[in-house]
Every structure is written in structure tokens, then in C-alpha cells.
Enzyme design. Structure first.
Site, PDB file in Angstrom:
ATOM      1  N   GLU A 170      -2.010  -9.254   4.233  1.00 41.02           N
ATOM      2  CA  GLU A 170      -1.967  -9.873   5.718  1.00 41.02           C
ATOM      3  C   GLU A 170      -3.177  -9.806   6.296  1.00 41.02           C
ATOM      4  O   GLU A 170      -3.502 -10.529   7.314  1.00 41.02           O
ATOM      5  CB  GLU A 170      -1.033  -8.789   6.373  1.00 41.02           C
ATOM      6  CG  GLU A 170      -1.462  -7.357   6.824  1.00 41.02           C
ATOM      7  CD  GLU A 170      -1.388  -6.375   5.760  1.00 41.02           C
ATOM      8  OE1 GLU A 170      -1.408  -5.334   5.963  1.00 41.02           O
ATOM      9  OE2 GLU A 170      -0.901  -6.965   4.614  1.00 41.02           O
TER      10      GLU A 170
ATOM     11  N   GLY B  30      -2.773 -16.325  36.595  1.00 39.77           N
ATOM     12  CA  GLY B  30      -3.279 -17.611  36.361  1.00 39.77           C
ATOM     13  C   GLY B  30      -3.611 -17.498  35.048  1.00 39.77           C
ATOM     14  O   GLY B  30      -4.254 -18.603  34.391  1.00 39.77           O
TER      15      GLY B  30
ATOM     16  N   CYS C 222       0.662  -1.278  -0.002  1.00 35.10           N
ATOM     17  CA  CYS C 222      -0.075   0.012   0.029  1.00 35.10           C
ATOM     18  C   CYS C 222       1.067   1.240  -0.027  1.00 35.10           C
ATOM     19  O   CYS C 222       1.486   1.659  -1.120  1.00 35.10           O
ATOM     20  CB  CYS C 222      -0.985  -0.119   1.314  1.00 35.10           C
ATOM     21  SG  CYS C 222      -2.221   1.012   1.051  1.00 35.10           S
TER      22      CYS C 222
ATOM     23  N   SER D 276       1.142 -15.297  32.040  1.00 35.94           N
ATOM     24  CA  SER D 276       1.941 -15.478  33.230  1.00 35.94           C
ATOM     25  C   SER D 276       2.201 -16.626  33.293  1.00 35.94           C
ATOM     26  O   SER D 276       3.127 -17.133  33.785  1.00 35.94           O
ATOM     27  CB  SER D 276       1.305 -14.534  34.584  1.00 35.94           C
ATOM     28  OG  SER D 276       0.262 -15.238  34.835  1.00 35.94           O
TER      29      SER D 276
ATOM     30  N   HIS E 120      -3.786  -5.155   0.893  1.00 41.72           N
ATOM     31  CA  HIS E 120      -3.163  -5.754   2.185  1.00 41.72           C
ATOM     32  C   HIS E 120      -3.040  -7.179   2.055  1.00 41.72           C
ATOM     33  O   HIS E 120      -4.450  -7.868   2.610  1.00 41.72           O
ATOM     34  CB  HIS E 120      -3.917  -4.979   3.379  1.00 41.72           C
ATOM     35  CG  HIS E 120      -3.562  -3.406   3.557  1.00 41.72           C
ATOM     36  ND1 HIS E 120      -2.481  -3.249   4.237  1.00 41.72           N
ATOM     37  CD2 HIS E 120      -4.360  -2.373   3.100  1.00 41.72           C
ATOM     38  CE1 HIS E 120      -2.753  -1.819   4.453  1.00 41.72           C
ATOM     39  NE2 HIS E 120      -3.697  -1.565   3.423  1.00 41.72           N
TER      40      HIS E 120
END
Length: 535
Positions: A187, A240, A98, A244, A185
Site C-alpha cells: 500500500e 469555506g 506484514c 465544509s 507493504h
């Protein structure tokens, strides 16, 4: 905190894997990180760096290929972002997307003009020259357009590869110099032939090899953590969630008992989660977790607070205070581990190019709990081995490390927890109402076997009361909003088209089983324009 995503390449993660590197020069496109994600799906490492990166710096990086992203500017804006024109002489394959294609054309002697009619959304693309870039792409396919300017004259040596009804020059190539451009685009998920095009560029034109794999990332991340940390101790705030938890497993494998996990219970988790978390990590996997009950402290910080940004800041600041107090009690520690991901950085410091000054400007969306609350004088050094991963990549890493599926497939949950799913002031009464409603949502979604089909599914409590009738009594109670979305990575999302009977069961249970609620509504807003969370 430094956001290396938008500046220089991050050599701390994926350094060895960068031998097969595709770099994306970011010109302010909302899709720049999505390009990186698509390339990684081909098992090649990719990073987003500043468009100001010089040709000399790029040569030192020695990428296998360069992609110029799209952007909101016109190449003829007075201060439009420009790349170093010497990059065309590096001999490295380049793909302009683009704005990136328009910049390539302009700098190499072609012409870009304001289009008679801009092209936005899906468009039929017709292949004129099915050579290397468009190999295995259907002769007529669908691509996603978003441009107001168009190329009207090619630079010397270029030829047209494809067109649309409104854009005669929609894809170009100078194969001898390995320079390519597309006005669309590839993607974006709506571009039907986009993945094939990206694979062609990565494998056939850049001659990459598939080295970016989960196993390779884990091996290298463990090696780099060990090299960085040495024999020092690391402290991790465990929530949790998949981020993490994956980080805890990765660090535990890398440094064993040098890792201490701290679980700070702010009082904003879902029903039963603190107990399940402690049982899983301590009893099943024997990872040391220090439990800190700080519910009263956090709730006291939110008395009278209704502004969502103020909530996040107060929770973030109190989290750091509790964390520092407890770390002094348990320490000393040298490193703080954070589960920062790409989308966290994108949403906390999204950037555009100011057409008047040519400078990057931050477009503030909202503060993320894990990147927005750290004080300047933080005494820990940071360890962030997941900061370049998208959510789906984190899940793959977690699964490879032996993380239970109940955590691997856990829906994203915000750091401030239910505090930002209660609009207005957070009170014990409202927390209890939302916990009960949220539990019903999760139970019914699981019963319908739809949990894994949804990116997120949760309840939101509104700070208003509505009139209702239950039995022969008039009620005046809270409404609950159901928010179910589908997404690939959280960067964009669509509201989920779930069966009406599922919504009916959830609604009936909530109004009958949760005191204080008499109305349930369903949110049908996509992202953009909305965000997934309400606050």
C-alpha cells in the site's frame, strides 16, 4: 464521539456499496487506512474495522475479501493481538500484510522467528511464482519493508511466491483456500508493484466489481441523508474549505432549504477570505449563509495563552458556545452537519496495541478542531456523510457537485486558522503580520503556477525576535517560517523542493513589505517525524 473507523463497520455510509466490500482488520498499523485508500482507488469500497471482529460477524458482513493489516507487535508477544481463528474457514479470500502474514502463518501451523537482521525501507523483491497475486508485477521490483520477525516455516499447503535478499519467504499463497500473505507493504507509495498486487487481490482473487465511484457515492449519500433527516432542519458550520463546502453542496442538493449554513468569523482566517466566501455562496450559488462576526470573542479567549493544545481547546469551546447561541436564535435545528474525514479521526485518536495488556491505547497527537471540541451534552444529532472519505475523494465529490475549482483545489486549512500558525500568544498585531506574509506566499506560489503541485504552502510566525539590518538601522523583529509540503492524503508528507528563486522572491517581499519581519526561513522537515502544522 464514537470513532467507528476502529471498531465496527460503518453501515451508515456506503451501505449499498458494501455489496462489493473489502474489510481490513486493523492490528494497529500506521498504514491501515492507507490500505483502504489504495483499495478505493481501484473503485471498490473498503473499511477498517477492529481485529476483534469475530468470524461470525464477518460472515454477516459478507465481504468479498479480508485484509489483515500490519502492526507494531510480534506474534509472540504475550498479549499480541489475535484474530478469530475461524476466519480461515469462512471461504473468503484473505491477504495478510506484514504482521497479518505472520499471524496467518502462526495460527495455521507455520513458524515465525525473530529475524537475524530486520528489514526496513526499500528492498528488491524477486518473484519466484508469478501466479494470481503477483500477475503483472515485474519479476524484480521494489517493495517497502518494515519487519523484525520473519516466517521460517510455511503452514501445510502454502508455497513461496517471492523473496528478498534478507527474507527468503516474502510472499506466500495457498491458492486452493485463497489465503495469501506478503511480508512487505504494497500500500505504501514506495512499493513499485504494490498497486498491481492490490488490484490482483481485489479483482482476480476476490472477484470484485468497480462500484465505488464518485457518482455512486453522491447518489447514495444523498439518499441516506434524506432518509436520516426527513423533514428536519440541518445546521452546518461553513468554513469555506473544501470539506465544509463540499458538505454544503451535498446537503443542499439533498435537502435544499432545510439546510442553514452558519459562517462564524473567529478572526483567524486569511486576508479577504470571509468576503470571498460570502459572495461565492450567497450571490453565486444562492445557498443561505448566516454570517456571525465573533472576532473579539475568540481573541479574548486567547489572551495570555501560549500552549497550542490549550489554544485549540479554547477555540473549540468558544466555537461551540457561539454556535449554540446562534443556533438558538436561528433554530430550532435537529441535526448538526460535520465535515469529519478519515485523517481527522486517525490523528485525533490514533491507536496502538499495548504489548503488555493487549488493549488498544490512544496515542494523542493533537486535537482536531472539528472532532475534539464537542461537549458531551451536545443537543444536536450528527450528520457526517463525508467521514469515510479521504481528502482526494472529497475533492472528487466536490467537483462532481459543481464546486468551483478555487475551492476544490484549496489547500487544507486548520479549523483554528492562523491562531495555530502563530506560535505563542495570538495578538491583533501578530495576526496582521501573518496575514500579510501569508498573502505574499499565496500570490507568489500562484504566480509560479505551483499551487496545485503542493499539498500545503503557508507561513508560520515565531514568538521570538531576531537581529537584522535594514538600511543603516539595526532591527529586532519576528522571523517567518515557510512551510511547503507535498502529500497524497495528509497522512504522510514531504517538504517541497521548490526553486530557490521562488523562495528568494517570497523572502524579499516579506521582509520588505511586512512591517515587523526581518527574517524568513524554510522548514525542511517531513511528516513523520514532524506534523504539517507547527501547532
Amino acid at each position: 464521539m464514537t470513532h467507528s473507523t476502529l471498531h465496527q463497520p460503518d453501515t451508515a455510509t456506503g451501505q449499498g456499496l458494501q455489496r462489493q466490500l473489502i474489510v481490513i482488520l486493523d492490528f494497529g498499523s500506521q498504514y491501515s487506512e492507507l490500505i483502504a485508500r489504495r483499495i478505493r482507488e481501484t473503485q471498490v469500497y473498503s473499511e477498517v474495522i477492529s481485529y476483534r471482529t469475530t468470524a461470525e460477524q464477518l460472515a454477516q458482513l459478507a465481504p468479498k475479501g479480508i485484509i489483515l493489516s500490519g502492526g507494531p507487535n510480534s506474534v509472540y508477544d504475550e498479549n499480541a493481538p489475535q484474530c478469530d481463528p475461524e476466519i480461515w474457514n469462512l471461504g473468503i479470500p484473505i491477504l495478510g500484510v506484514c504482521y497479518g502474514m505472520q499471524l496467518m502463518v502462526q495460527q495455521l501451523g507455520g513458524t515465525v522467528e525473530r529475524a537475524i537482521a530486520g528489514e526496513y525501507g526499500k528492498a528488491a523483491l524477486f518473484i519466484d511464482d508469478p501466479t494470481d497475486l503477483l500477475t503483472n508485477v515485474e519479476q524484480e521490483t521494489i517493495m517497502w519493508m518494515s519487519h523484525g520477525d520473519s516466517v521460517t516455516e510455511l503452514p501445510p499447503g502454502f508455497r513461496v511466491l517471492a523473496h528478498t535478499d534478507n527474507t527468503p519467504i516474502a510472499a506466500i499463497a495457498h491458492p486452493e483456500r485463497k489465503l495469501y500473505g506478503v511480508q512487505f507493504h504494497p500500500e505504501v507509495v514506495h512499493s513499485v508493484g504494490g498497486i498491481a498486487l492490490i488490484r490482483n487481490f481485489v479483482y482476480h482473487i476476490c472477484d470484485c466489481e468497480p462500484t465505488w465511484t464518485t457518482a455512486a457515492f453522491v447518489e447514495e449519500a444523498i439518499r441516506e441523508v434524506r432518509a436520516k433527516v426527513g423533514d428536519k432542519r440541518v445546521l452546518l458550520a461553513l468554513s469555506g474549505g473544501v470539506d465544509s463546502s463540499t458538505l454544503a453542496f451535498l446537503l443542499h442538493r439533498a435537502i435544499g432549504d432545510q439546510l442553514t449554513c452558519m459562517f462564524i468569523d473567529q478572526g483567524f482566517m486569511r486576508k479577504g477570505e470571509p468576503e470571498r466566501l460570502l459572495k461565492l455562496f450567497q450571490e453565486q450559488f444562492h445557498i443561505k449563509v448566516e454570517y456571525v462576526n465573533a472576532r473579539d470573542r475568540f481573541l479574548a479567549q486567547l489572551v495570555g495563552v501560549t500552549d497550542p493544545e490549550e489554544k485549540r481547546k479554547r477555540i473549540g469551546h468558544e466555537f461551540i458556545r457561539v454556535f449554540e447561541e446562534e443556533s438558538q436564535r436561528l433554530g430550532p435545528f435537529d441535526y448538526l452537519a460535520q465535515g469529519t474525514l478519515y485523517p481527522d479521526v486517525i490523528e485525533s485518536a490514533n491507536t496502538n496495541i499495548d504489548p503488555q495488556t493487549g488493549e488498544r491505547v490512544a496515542v494523542k497527537i493533537k486535537s482536531h478542531h472539528n472532532v475534539g471540541g464537542l461537549p458531551e451534552n451536545l443537543r444536536f444529532k450528527l450528520v457526517e456523510p463525508l467521514r469515510k472519505l479521504f481528502k482526494d475523494e472529497v475533492r472528487q465529490v466536490g467537483r462532481s457537485l459543481g464546486l468551483p475549482e478555487e475551492i476544490v483545489q484549496r489547500h487544507p486549512f486548520p479549523g483554528p486558522g492562523l491562531a495555530i500558525r502563530i506560535l505563542g500568544e495570538v495578538t491583533p498585531e501578530r495576526l496582521e503580520i501573518l496575514r500579510d506574509a501569508d498573502l505574499i506566499v499565496r500570490q507568489e506560489i500562484n504566480r509560479a503556477q505551483m499551487y496545485h503541485e503542493l499539498w500545503q504552502a503557508f507561513a508560520v510566525l515565531l514568538p521570538i525576535r531576531t537581529v537584522g539590518v535594514m538600511g543603516d538601522q539595526r532591527t529586532y523583529a519576528y522571523p517567518v517560517v515557510l512551510r511547503f509540503v507535498t502529500s497524497e492524503d495528509g497522512m504522510t508528507a514531504d517538504w517541497a523542493r521548490v526553486p530557490y528563486d521562488l523562495l528568494e522572491r517570497i523572502s524579499n517581499r516579506i521582509v520588505n513589505e511586512v512591517p515587523g519581519v526581518n527574517r524568513v526561513v524554510y522548514d525542511i522537515t517531513s511528516k513523520p517525524p514532524g506534523t504539517i502544522e507547527w501547532e
